[in-house]
Design a protein around this motif. Structure first.
Motif, PDB file in Angstrom:
ATOM      1  N   ALA A 219      46.159  58.452  40.528  1.00  0.00           N
ATOM      2  CA  ALA A 219      46.439  58.021  41.896  1.00  0.00           C
ATOM      3  C   ALA A 219      47.920  57.757  42.099  1.00  0.00           C
ATOM      4  O   ALA A 219      48.642  57.378  41.167  1.00  0.00           O
ATOM      5  CB  ALA A 219      45.644  56.769  42.240  1.00  0.00           C
ATOM      6  N   VAL A 220      48.350  57.943  43.338  1.00  0.00           N
ATOM      7  CA  VAL A 220      49.675  57.533  43.800  1.00  0.00           C
ATOM      8  C   VAL A 220      49.463  56.605  44.985  1.00  0.00           C
ATOM      9  O   VAL A 220      48.700  56.930  45.899  1.00  0.00           O
ATOM     10  CB  VAL A 220      50.524  58.742  44.247  1.00  0.00           C
ATOM     11  N   VAL A 221      50.119  55.451  44.950  1.00  0.00           N
ATOM     12  CA  VAL A 221      50.055  54.501  46.059  1.00  0.00           C
ATOM     13  C   VAL A 221      51.461  54.279  46.590  1.00  0.00           C
ATOM     14  O   VAL A 221      52.389  54.023  45.824  1.00  0.00           O
ATOM     15  CB  VAL A 221      49.443  53.153  45.632  1.00  0.00           C
ATOM     16  N   ASP A 222      51.621  54.404  47.895  1.00  0.00           N
ATOM     17  CA  ASP A 222      52.888  54.073  48.538  1.00  0.00           C
ATOM     18  C   ASP A 222      52.860  52.585  48.867  1.00  0.00           C
ATOM     19  O   ASP A 222      52.003  52.123  49.627  1.00  0.00           O
ATOM     20  CB  ASP A 222      53.065  54.896  49.814  1.00  0.00           C
ATOM     21  N   CYS A 223      53.789  51.831  48.292  1.00  0.00           N
ATOM     22  CA  CYS A 223      53.788  50.374  48.457  1.00  0.00           C
ATOM     23  C   CYS A 223      54.306  49.926  49.819  1.00  0.00           C
ATOM     24  O   CYS A 223      54.215  48.735  50.158  1.00  0.00           O
ATOM     25  CB  CYS A 223      54.623  49.725  47.353  1.00  0.00           C
ATOM     26  N   GLY A 224      54.859  50.838  50.598  1.00  0.00           N
ATOM     27  CA  GLY A 224      55.339  50.489  51.926  1.00  0.00           C
ATOM     28  C   GLY A 224      56.691  49.809  51.947  1.00  0.00           C
ATOM     29  O   GLY A 224      57.067  49.204  52.959  1.00  0.00           O
ATOM     30  N   THR A 225      57.448  49.915  50.861  1.00  0.00           N
ATOM     31  CA  THR A 225      58.742  49.230  50.778  1.00  0.00           C
ATOM     32  C   THR A 225      59.929  50.162  51.001  1.00  0.00           C
ATOM     33  O   THR A 225      61.064  49.689  51.120  1.00  0.00           O
ATOM     34  CB  THR A 225      58.908  48.579  49.388  1.00  0.00           C
ATOM     35  N   PHE A 226      59.695  51.478  51.034  1.00  0.00           N
ATOM     36  CA  PHE A 226      60.796  52.448  51.094  1.00  0.00           C
ATOM     37  C   PHE A 226      60.899  53.062  52.485  1.00  0.00           C
ATOM     38  O   PHE A 226      59.887  53.410  53.102  1.00  0.00           O
ATOM     39  CB  PHE A 226      60.577  53.546  50.052  1.00  0.00           C
ATOM     40  N   ASP A 227      62.123  53.218  52.975  1.00  0.00           N
ATOM     41  CA  ASP A 227      62.369  53.840  54.273  1.00  0.00           C
ATOM     42  C   ASP A 227      62.516  55.347  54.081  1.00  0.00           C
ATOM     43  O   ASP A 227      63.563  55.840  53.665  1.00  0.00           O
ATOM     44  CB  ASP A 227      63.646  53.252  54.891  1.00  0.00           C
ATOM     45  N   TRP A 228      61.445  56.077  54.377  1.00  0.00           N
ATOM     46  CA  TRP A 228      61.440  57.520  54.141  1.00  0.00           C
ATOM     47  C   TRP A 228      62.384  58.268  55.069  1.00  0.00           C
ATOM     48  O   TRP A 228      62.718  59.439  54.798  1.00  0.00           O
ATOM     49  CB  TRP A 228      60.016  58.069  54.271  1.00  0.00           C
ATOM     50  N   SER A 229      62.848  57.641  56.134  1.00  0.00           N
ATOM     51  CA  SER A 229      63.811  58.314  57.006  1.00  0.00           C
ATOM     52  C   SER A 229      65.155  58.494  56.308  1.00  0.00           C
ATOM     53  O   SER A 229      65.993  59.281  56.745  1.00  0.00           O
ATOM     54  CB  SER A 229      64.002  57.522  58.302  1.00  0.00           C
ATOM     55  N   LYS A 230      65.373  57.762  55.196  1.00  0.00           N
ATOM     56  CA  LYS A 230      66.614  57.871  54.429  1.00  0.00           C
ATOM     57  C   LYS A 230      66.498  58.875  53.272  1.00  0.00           C
ATOM     58  O   LYS A 230      67.447  59.059  52.520  1.00  0.00           O
ATOM     59  CB  LYS A 230      66.987  56.491  53.851  1.00  0.00           C
ATOM     60  N   PHE A 231      65.341  59.519  53.165  1.00  0.00           N
ATOM     61  CA  PHE A 231      65.088  60.448  52.053  1.00  0.00           C
ATOM     62  C   PHE A 231      65.148  61.866  52.585  1.00  0.00           C
ATOM     63  O   PHE A 231      64.243  62.325  53.294  1.00  0.00           O
ATOM     64  CB  PHE A 231      63.720  60.154  51.439  1.00  0.00           C
ATOM     65  N   ASP A 232      66.223  62.605  52.257  1.00  0.00           N
ATOM     66  CA  ASP A 232      66.452  63.895  52.903  1.00  0.00           C
ATOM     67  C   ASP A 232      65.631  65.043  52.336  1.00  0.00           C
ATOM     68  O   ASP A 232      65.753  66.182  52.813  1.00  0.00           O
ATOM     69  CB  ASP A 232      67.943  64.252  52.885  1.00  0.00           C
ATOM     70  N   ASN A 233      64.777  64.781  51.339  1.00  0.00           N
ATOM     71  CA  ASN A 233      63.939  65.851  50.788  1.00  0.00           C
ATOM     72  C   ASN A 233      62.621  66.046  51.535  1.00  0.00           C
ATOM     73  O   ASN A 233      61.839  66.922  51.187  1.00  0.00           O
ATOM     74  CB  ASN A 233      63.631  65.587  49.319  1.00  0.00           C
ATOM     75  N   ILE A 234      62.360  65.206  52.537  1.00  0.00           N
ATOM     76  CA  ILE A 234      61.134  65.395  53.315  1.00  0.00           C
ATOM     77  C   ILE A 234      61.314  66.586  54.242  1.00  0.00           C
ATOM     78  O   ILE A 234      62.273  66.653  55.033  1.00  0.00           O
ATOM     79  CB  ILE A 234      60.792  64.131  54.135  1.00  0.00           C
ATOM     80  N   LEU A 235      60.408  67.536  54.160  1.00  0.00           N
ATOM     81  CA  LEU A 235      60.488  68.727  55.002  1.00  0.00           C
ATOM     82  C   LEU A 235      60.238  68.379  56.460  1.00  0.00           C
ATOM     83  O   LEU A 235      59.471  67.459  56.776  1.00  0.00           O
ATOM     84  CB  LEU A 235      59.474  69.767  54.528  1.00  0.00           C
ATOM     85  N   ASP A 236      60.859  69.126  57.350  1.00  0.00           N
ATOM     86  CA  ASP A 236      60.757  68.831  58.784  1.00  0.00           C
ATOM     87  C   ASP A 236      59.310  68.804  59.268  1.00  0.00           C
ATOM     88  O   ASP A 236      58.938  67.988  60.122  1.00  0.00           O
ATOM     89  CB  ASP A 236      61.548  69.867  59.590  1.00  0.00           C
ATOM     90  N   ILE A 237      58.491  69.685  58.721  1.00  0.00           N
ATOM     91  CA  ILE A 237      57.101  69.784  59.179  1.00  0.00           C
ATOM     92  C   ILE A 237      56.303  68.516  58.885  1.00  0.00           C
ATOM     93  O   ILE A 237      55.284  68.245  59.521  1.00  0.00           O
ATOM     94  CB  ILE A 237      56.420  71.018  58.538  1.00  0.00           C
ATOM     95  N   TYR A 238      56.772  67.696  57.921  1.00  0.00           N
ATOM     96  CA  TYR A 238      56.064  66.469  57.559  1.00  0.00           C
ATOM     97  C   TYR A 238      56.717  65.217  58.135  1.00  0.00           C
ATOM     98  O   TYR A 238      56.315  64.097  57.829  1.00  0.00           O
ATOM     99  CB  TYR A 238      55.960  66.347  56.038  1.00  0.00           C
ATOM    100  N   ARG A 239      57.722  65.401  58.959  1.00  0.00           N
ATOM    101  CA  ARG A 239      58.398  64.257  59.578  1.00  0.00           C
ATOM    102  C   ARG A 239      57.705  63.923  60.907  1.00  0.00           C
ATOM    103  O   ARG A 239      58.244  64.158  61.993  1.00  0.00           O
ATOM    104  CB  ARG A 239      59.879  64.559  59.800  1.00  0.00           C
ATOM    105  N   GLY A 240      56.498  63.381  60.793  1.00  0.00           N
ATOM    106  CA  GLY A 240      55.729  63.016  61.968  1.00  0.00           C
ATOM    107  C   GLY A 240      56.171  61.680  62.538  1.00  0.00           C
ATOM    108  O   GLY A 240      57.210  61.114  62.176  1.00  0.00           O
ATOM    109  N   ALA A 241      55.340  61.157  63.421  1.00  0.00           N
ATOM    110  CA  ALA A 241      55.694  59.917  64.105  1.00  0.00           C
ATOM    111  C   ALA A 241      55.699  58.717  63.169  1.00  0.00           C
ATOM    112  O   ALA A 241      56.523  57.810  63.303  1.00  0.00           O
ATOM    113  CB  ALA A 241      54.727  59.683  65.263  1.00  0.00           C
ATOM    114  N   ALA A 242      54.770  58.679  62.219  1.00  0.00           N
ATOM    115  CA  ALA A 242      54.649  57.530  61.311  1.00  0.00           C
ATOM    116  C   ALA A 242      55.553  57.738  60.098  1.00  0.00           C
ATOM    117  O   ALA A 242      55.167  58.384  59.117  1.00  0.00           O
ATOM    118  CB  ALA A 242      53.198  57.345  60.884  1.00  0.00           C
ATOM    119  N   VAL A 243      56.758  57.179  60.147  1.00  0.00           N
ATOM    120  CA  VAL A 243      57.728  57.362  59.070  1.00  0.00           C
ATOM    121  C   VAL A 243      57.180  56.875  57.732  1.00  0.00           C
ATOM    122  O   VAL A 243      57.435  57.475  56.678  1.00  0.00           O
ATOM    123  CB  VAL A 243      59.043  56.623  59.399  1.00  0.00           C
ATOM    124  N   ALA A 244      56.396  55.816  57.757  1.00  0.00           N
ATOM    125  CA  ALA A 244      55.855  55.232  56.525  1.00  0.00           C
ATOM    126  C   ALA A 244      54.955  56.202  55.775  1.00  0.00           C
ATOM    127  O   ALA A 244      54.716  56.024  54.575  1.00  0.00           O
ATOM    128  CB  ALA A 244      55.093  53.951  56.844  1.00  0.00           C
TER     129      ALA A 244
END
Length: 412
Positions: A219-244
């Protein structure tokens, strides 16, 4: 339910969080591969992430989602993704979030199979620095402009080094780095990952979570502590409304869906049931491990015992502060002249096997098995000696464990 105790939350999680049909206390196992949609637009909306639902069981099913909900609740996170194994969870995370040209800081004490994966990562152009994560200054020294994350284990296997989790977590937060922790050795009843600002936790559910040596999972759990808007490896197609959700969405799509390491519905159910006794099992395991470590430490035929619960362990004070128990992994170096393979052959109750977190006590010779592919220099850097035995302590009666060791030692 969050105002209840951990064990109460755990044993009632499935029925209260997932609300199974017909008053069942467990979510039913759903083995359907496909899912019907009465309206084609609904299928389109689920595919495009505009609506929740299941389209194909390789990506999700009600069985895996039910387990994900429980695991996320225990961690107090933003979401979870399950996989067929712990290694599938690590592989999916590493290969979906990082790319050629990135740099990662990794613990030099990483477990053998994880260390083997890093060779694949390097072959794909991801550069890695292996450091002593018990010391923040060693981590700080290898920071580069292209560093994306720090990845380590809470308690290293098999030498039990305890990472400086609190200091490294603060440092990662200050430098906007992902802090990824393998928490397999310290399930959520023993360790609060959010308290050290972990971004993601990865665990082998096969071990303490499931607990009975009868099912694989990760399993992988996202702890909710990281601001994914600061992570430039997220592909545009996955940059939806919910940044978390950006990170988990990319892991689900690129790591789970594309790589295919899907947790089977029957396995998800078995893990959920095993999880209910987590606290009872780990309390007994930690108690047995500490008592056995003290017994072995004073034995004349033992050169050294590695266990965070011992006062002379280099990170004992840190482990005492971080964890609600010192875990079930205990390693030892036999005295000179005692061959580890010959010694293991004399044990009658303890099982010679490669696994961790079982209800039964297990043992194996480290250098010639799980670290056989590592060079002598790599083993030295990790603190692995040729006469080392690793044990995963179980829930047996303590007196029977001591008796088994006593009779085994009598042959040498």
């Amino acid at each position: 339910m969050n105002n209840k105790g951990f064990t109460t939350r755990l044993i009632h999680a499935d029925r209260l969080i997932n609300q199974p049909e017909s008053g069942a206390v467990h979510q039913a196992t759903n083995n359907s591969v496909l899912f019907e949609f009465k309206r084609a637009q609904e299928l389109v909306d689920v595919f495009q992430g505009k609506q929740t639902g299941h389209v194909y069981s390789r990506s999700s099913s009600s069985s895996t989602v039910a387990l994900q909900n429980i695991l996320n609740n225990l961690e107090g996170g933003a979401g979870a993704v399950t996989f067929a194994t712990g290694m599938a969870a690590i592989t999916a995370t590493m290969l979906s979030l990082f790319k050629a040209g990135d740099h990662l800081i990794l613990s030099r004490f990483l477990f053998g199979n994880t260390r083997s994966l890093t060779e694949t990562m390097e072959s794909l152009g991801i550069s890695l620095s292996f450091v002593d994560v018990t010391d923040l200054t060693k981590v700080e020294k290898v920071l580069q402009v292209n560093t994306k994350a720090v990845f380590l284990e809470t308690i290293a296997n098999p030498v039990t080094q305890v990472a400086d989790l609190t200091a490294i977590g603060r440092w990662c937060s200050a430098n906007q780095l992902l802090f990824i922790i393998d928490t397999t050795m310290t399930p959520p009843n023993l360790f609060d990952a959010k308290s050290v600002l972990a971004s993601l936790t990865i665990s082998s559910l096969t071990k303490y979570i499931a607990g009975h040596g009868n099912v694989l999972g990760g399993a992988v759990v996202d702890c909710g502590t990281f601001d994914w808007s600061k992570f430039d490896n997220i592909l545009d197609i996955y940059r939806g409304a919910a940044v978390a959700q950006w990170g988990l969405t990319q892991i689900r799509k690129r790591g789970l869906r594309d790589m295919g390491g899907t947790l089977a519905p029957d396995s998800a159910h078995a893990i959920s049931v095993g999880l209910e006794t987590l606290v009872l099992r780990t309390q007994r395991i930690c108690d047995n491990a500490l008592r056995l470590a003290r017994y072995l430490q004073s034995h004349p035929k033992i050169a050294k015992v590695y266990y965070p619960g011992l006062a002379d362990h280099p990170q004992h004070a840190r482990a005492k502060e971080l964890f609600k128990g010192f875990g079930g992994i205990l390693s030892l170096d036999l005295a000179d002249g005692i061959d580890p393979i010959a010694f293991l052959d004399q044990l009658k109750l303890v099982i010679c096997a490669t696994h961790l977190g079982d209800t039964r006590t297990l043992a194996l010779p480290v250098a010639s098995t799980i670290y056989f592919e590592s060079s002598a220099e790599q083993r030295k850097q990790m603190g692995v000696n040729d006469n080392m035995i690793r044990m995963s302590i179980g829930i047996e009666d303590f007196e029977d464990l001591v008796s088994d060791f006593d009779q085994a030692f009598s042959h040498f």
